[in-house]
Every structure is written in structure tokens, then in C-alpha cells.
Design a protein around this motif. Structure first.
Motif, PDB file in Angstrom:
ATOM      1  N   LEU A 161       0.724  -1.180   0.163  1.00 23.81           N
ATOM      2  CA  LEU A 161      -0.012   0.038  -0.029  1.00 23.81           C
ATOM      3  C   LEU A 161       0.845   1.255   0.005  1.00 23.81           C
ATOM      4  O   LEU A 161       1.954   1.271   0.574  1.00 23.81           O
ATOM      5  N   THR A 162       0.379   2.288  -0.578  1.00 25.16           N
ATOM      6  CA  THR A 162       0.995   3.482  -0.592  1.00 25.16           C
ATOM      7  C   THR A 162       0.684   4.214   0.753  1.00 25.16           C
ATOM      8  O   THR A 162      -0.149   3.826   1.331  1.00 25.16           O
ATOM      9  N   GLU A 165      -2.767   5.309   0.579  1.00 23.43           N
ATOM     10  CA  GLU A 165      -3.575   4.025   0.502  1.00 23.43           C
ATOM     11  C   GLU A 165      -3.831   3.458   2.076  1.00 23.43           C
ATOM     12  O   GLU A 165      -4.741   3.128   2.678  1.00 23.43           O
ATOM     13  N   THR A 191     -11.834   9.468  -6.553  1.00 26.73           N
ATOM     14  CA  THR A 191     -10.467   9.159  -6.151  1.00 26.73           C
ATOM     15  C   THR A 191     -10.795   8.209  -4.906  1.00 26.73           C
ATOM     16  O   THR A 191      -9.787   7.396  -4.874  1.00 26.73           O
ATOM     17  N   THR A 194     -11.344   4.761  -6.187  1.00 23.54           N
ATOM     18  CA  THR A 194     -10.542   4.332  -6.750  1.00 23.54           C
ATOM     19  C   THR A 194      -9.296   3.802  -5.520  1.00 23.54           C
ATOM     20  O   THR A 194      -8.938   2.582  -5.965  1.00 23.54           O
ATOM     21  N   HIS A 195      -9.042   4.549  -4.781  1.00 21.95           N
ATOM     22  CA  HIS A 195      -8.056   4.253  -3.644  1.00 21.95           C
ATOM     23  C   HIS A 195      -8.591   2.784  -2.990  1.00 21.95           C
ATOM     24  O   HIS A 195      -7.789   2.045  -2.775  1.00 21.95           O
ATOM     25  N   SER A 197     -10.646   0.815  -4.039  1.00 22.70           N
ATOM     26  CA  SER A 197     -10.357  -0.608  -4.978  1.00 22.70           C
ATOM     27  C   SER A 197      -9.019  -0.966  -4.957  1.00 22.70           C
ATOM     28  O   SER A 197      -8.961  -2.282  -4.962  1.00 22.70           O
ATOM     29  N   ARG A 198      -8.155  -0.221  -4.870  1.00 19.69           N
ATOM     30  CA  ARG A 198      -6.695  -0.615  -5.003  1.00 19.69           C
ATOM     31  C   ARG A 198      -6.562  -1.286  -3.883  1.00 19.69           C
ATOM     32  O   ARG A 198      -5.585  -2.340  -3.514  1.00 19.69           O
ATOM     33  N   ILE A 199      -6.815  -0.747  -2.572  1.00 20.41           N
ATOM     34  CA  ILE A 199      -6.633  -1.419  -1.220  1.00 20.41           C
ATOM     35  C   ILE A 199      -7.293  -2.887  -1.260  1.00 20.41           C
ATOM     36  O   ILE A 199      -6.605  -3.725  -0.718  1.00 20.41           O
ATOM     37  N   ALA A 201      -7.609  -4.893  -3.719  1.00 17.45           N
ATOM     38  CA  ALA A 201      -6.848  -5.633  -4.604  1.00 17.45           C
ATOM     39  C   ALA A 201      -5.590  -5.938  -4.134  1.00 17.45           C
ATOM     40  O   ALA A 201      -5.203  -6.947  -4.140  1.00 17.45           O
ATOM     41  N   LYS A 202      -4.928  -5.037  -3.627  1.00 14.89           N
ATOM     42  CA  LYS A 202      -3.549  -5.200  -2.919  1.00 14.89           C
ATOM     43  C   LYS A 202      -3.528  -6.110  -1.590  1.00 14.89           C
ATOM     44  O   LYS A 202      -2.692  -6.971  -1.349  1.00 14.89           O
TER      45      LYS A 202
END
Length: 224
Positions: A161-162, A165, A191, A194-195, A197-199, A201-202
């Protein structure tokens, strides 16, 4: 068309759910189960989009049935129906892989919206209720990170995670809605989505509820 399997040991309860769901143009009931064993078997045969799952049933209960259904890796999602103030197994059901829960005295439109949300890959539980649930059952959470003094950021599940995130995962676990995150962190709501969704996924979380449980598991946040 969203396909639904109804699981409840009360015939009248199943009948009521069926009448409601079949009144909708976008839903169809593909089967009924009176216990967890039947639910697992019928899910494997019918592959419904959503299983409405009672918890307290004779024989195999809803928690273990949920765990077995999720373990197959099938696309089927489980929506727990519980009497929240009485049923102390709701948290265990979410940990078993359920995509959310509703109380049985919810309004019909709430149940329908919940089924649609789960079928689309979202979580049914509102963020404020998620926080209430996790706080209530915080004593069940593992204490590994707290006991070892380890840094939650070192946990392999969120290592990718960034910083942003990780920040968003933290406030999601604290009960913030997407609108609140957008306003307080000065981000567009798109946004934020989107964050999140990425969380998911990761981290490999199935949905928002599972992401919140992860945050508590690794002590990224703690009950207050």
C-alpha cells in the motif's frame, strides 16, 4: 438477474423472503436451505450470486457454512441475516468471509438494497455499523502486533500500500464514509473509490468489511 439462495431453519421466514425477492424484476430465488449443510450443498450445485444466511440453525450453523462456501473460491457471496443485539456470532461470520450482515427486522427495501450491493461486490454493512460491530467484539481480535510491538506497516498484507492508501484504510476502519473521506482529506469521491478498490486488490480483501477486519487484525487501528 441476481440469483439468491435462502437459508433459514424457519419455513415461514423463508416463505416471506421468497415472496419479497420474487416481487422484484431483477431477482430470482434458485433454492431454499433449512440448515448450513443444505446451504453448502445447494451453493455448490446452483452457484447463486448471493446466499442469505441465517446464523443459528440446527446441525451446521451459518458461520461454518459461510466459511465452507467462501473456501471454495466460488463467486457466490454471503449476506448474514442476524438479530444483531442478541447474536454474538456476527463478527465471527464476517471473519468467515461473509460480505456483510443485516438485522432480520430491516425494512424490505434495506434487504433488497443489501442483496444488490453484495451481488455487485460491495459490502452491505454501513461504516458506522461496522465500527460498532468491531468495537463490540474487539476482545476476539488477535493481539499479535500489540504483543510483539511490531509495526503494522511491516505486515505483508499491506506492505504494497502507498502512504495515502494506508491512510485511507485507517480512516475506513475508523468508520468514515466515502463522503467523509472526500471532504476531510480533500479528495474527489471518485478518487476515494479508486483508492479503496486498489486497497482491496492489494490486500486481497473481498470487500470493505474484510478490509476493516484486516485493519483491526494487524492493529493498524484499535477500538476506542
Amino acid at each position: 438477474m441476481t440469483t439468491v439462495l435462502i437459508t433459514d431453519d424457519q419455513p415461514m421466514q423463508r416463505f416471506g423472503f421468497r415472496m419479497l425477492l420474487e416481487s422484484q424484476d431483477d431477482m430470482t430465488v434458485v433454492g431454499e436451505a433449512a440448515n448450513g449443510t443444505e446451504a453448502v450443498r445447494l451453493t455448490a450445485e446452483l452457484h447463486p450470486d448471493v446466499v442469505l444466511m441465517d446464523i443459528r440453525m440446527p446441525g451446521l450453523d451459518g458461520i461454518e457454512a459461510t466459511r465452507r462456501i467462501v473456501a471454495t473460491g466460488d463467486r457466490t457471496r454471503v449476506l448474514i441475516l442476524t438479530t444483531f443485539d442478541l447474536d454474538e456470532y456476527a463478527y465471527d461470520a464476517l471473519r468467515a468471509g461473509a460480505s456483510g450482515f443485516l438485522v432480520k427486522d430491516a425494512y424490505p427495501e434495506e434487504l433488497l438494497a443489501g442483496i444488490r450491493a453484495v451481488a455487485s461486490g460491495d459490502a452491505v454493512v454501513a461504516p458506522s455499523l461496522t465500527r460498532r460491530l468491531l468495537d463490540t467484539f474487539a476482545h476476539r481480535l488477535p493481539t499479535s502486533a500489540a504483543a510483539t510491538g511490531s509495526n503494522p506497516a511491516d505486515d505483508h498484507r499491506i506492505a504494497a500500500l502507498t502512504e495515502r492508501e494506508r491512510e485511507i484504510l485507517t480512516v475506513v476502519a475508523q468508520g468514515w464514509t466515502n463522503t467523509e473521506i472526500s471532504a476531510r482529506l480533500h479528495l474527489a469521491e471518485s478518487t476515494v473509490k479508486t483508492h479503496i478498490s486498489r486497497i482491496l486488490a492489494k490486500t486481497g480483501a473481498r470487500d470493505r468489511v474484510q478490509a476493516v477486519i484486516l485493519a483491526y487484525d494487524i492493529k493498524l487501528v484499535s477500538p476506542q
